[in-house]
Design an enzyme around this catalytic site. Structure first.
Site, PDB file in Angstrom:
ATOM      1  N   ASP A 139       0.791  -1.134  -0.134  1.00 23.21           N
ATOM      2  CA  ASP A 139      -0.028   0.045   0.236  1.00 23.21           C
ATOM      3  C   ASP A 139       0.873   1.449   0.190  1.00 23.21           C
ATOM      4  O   ASP A 139       0.516   3.059  -0.302  1.00 23.21           O
ATOM      5  CB  ASP A 139      -0.558   0.342   1.051  1.00 23.21           C
ATOM      6  CG  ASP A 139      -1.788  -1.060   1.188  1.00 23.21           C
ATOM      7  OD1 ASP A 139      -1.805  -1.941   0.218  1.00 23.21           O
ATOM      8  OD2 ASP A 139      -2.244  -1.273   2.288  1.00 23.21           O
ATOM      9  N   LEU A 282      -4.412 -10.582  -7.004  1.00 22.80           N
ATOM     10  CA  LEU A 282      -3.510 -10.631  -7.852  1.00 22.80           C
ATOM     11  C   LEU A 282      -2.566  -9.273  -7.725  1.00 22.80           C
ATOM     12  O   LEU A 282      -1.562  -9.790  -8.493  1.00 22.80           O
ATOM     13  CB  LEU A 282      -4.471 -10.536  -9.349  1.00 22.80           C
ATOM     14  CG  LEU A 282      -5.054 -11.776  -9.847  1.00 22.80           C
ATOM     15  CD1 LEU A 282      -6.160 -10.852 -10.806  1.00 22.80           C
ATOM     16  CD2 LEU A 282      -4.551 -12.764 -10.121  1.00 22.80           C
TER      17      LEU A 282
HETATM   18  O1  F6P Z   1      -2.384  -4.178   3.163  1.00 22.26           O
HETATM   19  C1  F6P Z   1      -2.245  -4.972   2.283  1.00 22.26           C
HETATM   20  C2  F6P Z   1      -3.993  -5.699   1.604  1.00 22.26           C
HETATM   21  O2  F6P Z   1      -3.429  -5.983   0.385  1.00 22.26           O
HETATM   22  C3  F6P Z   1      -4.987  -4.160   1.421  1.00 22.26           C
HETATM   23  O3  F6P Z   1      -4.101  -3.295   0.694  1.00 22.26           O
HETATM   24  C4  F6P Z   1      -6.196  -4.774   1.343  1.00 22.26           C
HETATM   25  O4  F6P Z   1      -7.089  -4.164   1.645  1.00 22.26           O
HETATM   26  C5  F6P Z   1      -5.813  -5.930   2.263  1.00 22.26           C
HETATM   27  O5  F6P Z   1      -4.160  -6.466   2.382  1.00 22.26           O
HETATM   28  C6  F6P Z   1      -6.604  -7.191   2.185  1.00 22.26           C
HETATM   29  O6  F6P Z   1      -6.224  -8.096   3.708  1.00 22.26           O
HETATM   30  P1  F6P Z   1      -6.267  -9.671   3.257  1.00 22.26           P
HETATM   31  O7  F6P Z   1      -5.597 -10.368   2.591  1.00 22.26           O
HETATM   32  O8  F6P Z   1      -6.465 -10.421   4.719  1.00 22.26           O
HETATM   33  O9  F6P Z   1      -7.793  -9.861   2.847  1.00 22.26           O
END
Ligand code: F6P
Length: 357
Positions: A139, A282
């Site tokens: 992020d 992805l």
């Molecule tokens: O912080 C990284 C991230 O990929 C975010 O962009 C996203 O909101 C979140 O983690 C998704 O988390 P998880 O893999 O627990 O669904």
């Protein structure tokens, strides 16, 4: 001769294996032994789940996505419970982790993670653990570092998706909405959108107006453009509305869903056909870009150097193309968000990208 531990915590991220390899090799060059804990901090709980990292066990991992150690953003060490909310680690959990540190006779512990995991790392440091932090986030929302590995790979995935969506959107004269990750920060949408030729980019930091988005679509149609590519950050927020989120099966709160709403509003307001694609994980999986492999390696090498010099409580940081260190505390207090006057936002506007504002 030192013995050091390393763990990867929170969401996985391309480039983590480059860090593990970099740490292992830099430590081996000093004659040190490296121990990798499995599944983040959880692996530290007695009887402890770990594997020795050496040239053999880290061979060929540079190009692998994910982390060979495994990771989790749940469990006994979770120190962030929501945006900005800090949970305090239970004293008995700290005591059990200390037991493992002593049992394995570790002189240093490298914690690779995002703001949640680094908040945990900071609490362990404050409890007397010899901790070094390594920033990890696709992020790009960590304070005190210009960038972290993983972000470039995520941006490349977004650009690649836009390239693919563009040809189908143009063939059908459609608007195409791509929803991307980033939590409360719009960096992935901004960089990925710019690199992939997005026409409209909606990010959390710049609240948008559905009618302005529709205007931009109409404007492109009037100019004879066949398609309109709209990149929507999962945390994007309409001016008079709120972010969308849902609870996962495992009871967590996750941002997402705004892409579909934007597509519906575009259809309703412009009459143009629109489709939505949610890029999802992805963006996190697959091989790291060359940039992330190099950054991960440099971060790993720096982490070992910080242990060598006893600079505990610090985090590796990337500033002005140089790898240095900052107090972990400087990295975890708030998120690094896109400023409305950021150079990238200005450049995007200059090339005609609308932010729907
Ligand atoms: O912080 C990284 C991230 O990929 C975010 O962009 C996203 O909101 C979140 O983690 C998704 O988390 P998880 O893999 O627990 O669904």
């Amino acid at each position: 001769m030192k013995r050091i531990g390393i763990l990867t915590s929170g969401g996985d991220c391309p480039g983590l294996n480059a860090v593990l390899r970099g740490v292992t090799r830099a430590a081996a060059a000093l004659g040190w032994t490296t121990i990798g804990f499995r599944d983040g901090f959880e692996g530290m709980l007695p009887p402890a789940d770990w594997v020795e990292l050496n040239r053999r066990t880290t061979a060929g991992i540079m190009s692998l996505g994910g982390t060979i150690l495994g990771t989790t953003n749940k469990g006994h060490f979770v120190a962030k419970v929501g945006a900005g909310e800090k949970a305090v680690l239970a004293p008995e959990i700290i005591a059990r982790a200390r037991e493992t540190m002593e049992h394995l006779q570790l002189d240093g512990l490298i914690c690779v993670g995002g703001d949640g995991s680094l908040t945990t790392a900071l609490q362990l440091f404050e409890a007397g653990f010899p901790v070094i932090g390594v920033p990890k986030t696709i992020d790009n929302d960590l304070e005190a570092t210009d960038s972290s590995f993983g972000f470039d790979s995520a941006v490349a995935a977004v650009a690649d998706a836009l390239d693919r969506l563009h040809t189908t959107a143009t063939s059908h004269k459609r608007a195409m909405v791509l929803e991307v990750m980033g939590r409360h920060a719009g960096w992935i949408a901004l960089y990925g959108g710019l690199a992939g030729g997005g026409d409209i980019i909606l990010i959390p930091e710049i609240p948008f107006d559905f009618e302005r988005v529709a205007d931009a679509v109409r404007h492109r149609d009037a100019e004879g453009c066949l398609s309109t590519m709209i990149v929507v950050a999962e945390g994007a927020c309409p001016r008079d509305g709120h972010q969308l989120s849902h609870f996962t099966g495992s009871g967590e709160f996750k941002l997402g869903g705004m892409g579909e709403v934007v597509a519906r509003e575009v259809i309703r307001r412009t009459g143009k056909e629109a489709r939505t694609c949610v890029l999802g994980h992805l963006q996190r999986g697959g091989p790291p870009t060359t940039l992330d492999r190099i950054l991960g390696t440099r971060f790993g090498v720096k982490a070992v150097e910080l242990i060598k010099h006893g600079k505990f409580g610090t985090m590796v940081s990337y500033r002005n193309s140089s790898v240095s260190e900052v107090p972990i505390a400087d990295a975890v207090h708030r998120l690094r968000l896109v400023r409305a006057d950021d150079e990238m936002v200005v450049a995007a506007r200059e090339v005609g990208i609308s932010f729907g504002d």
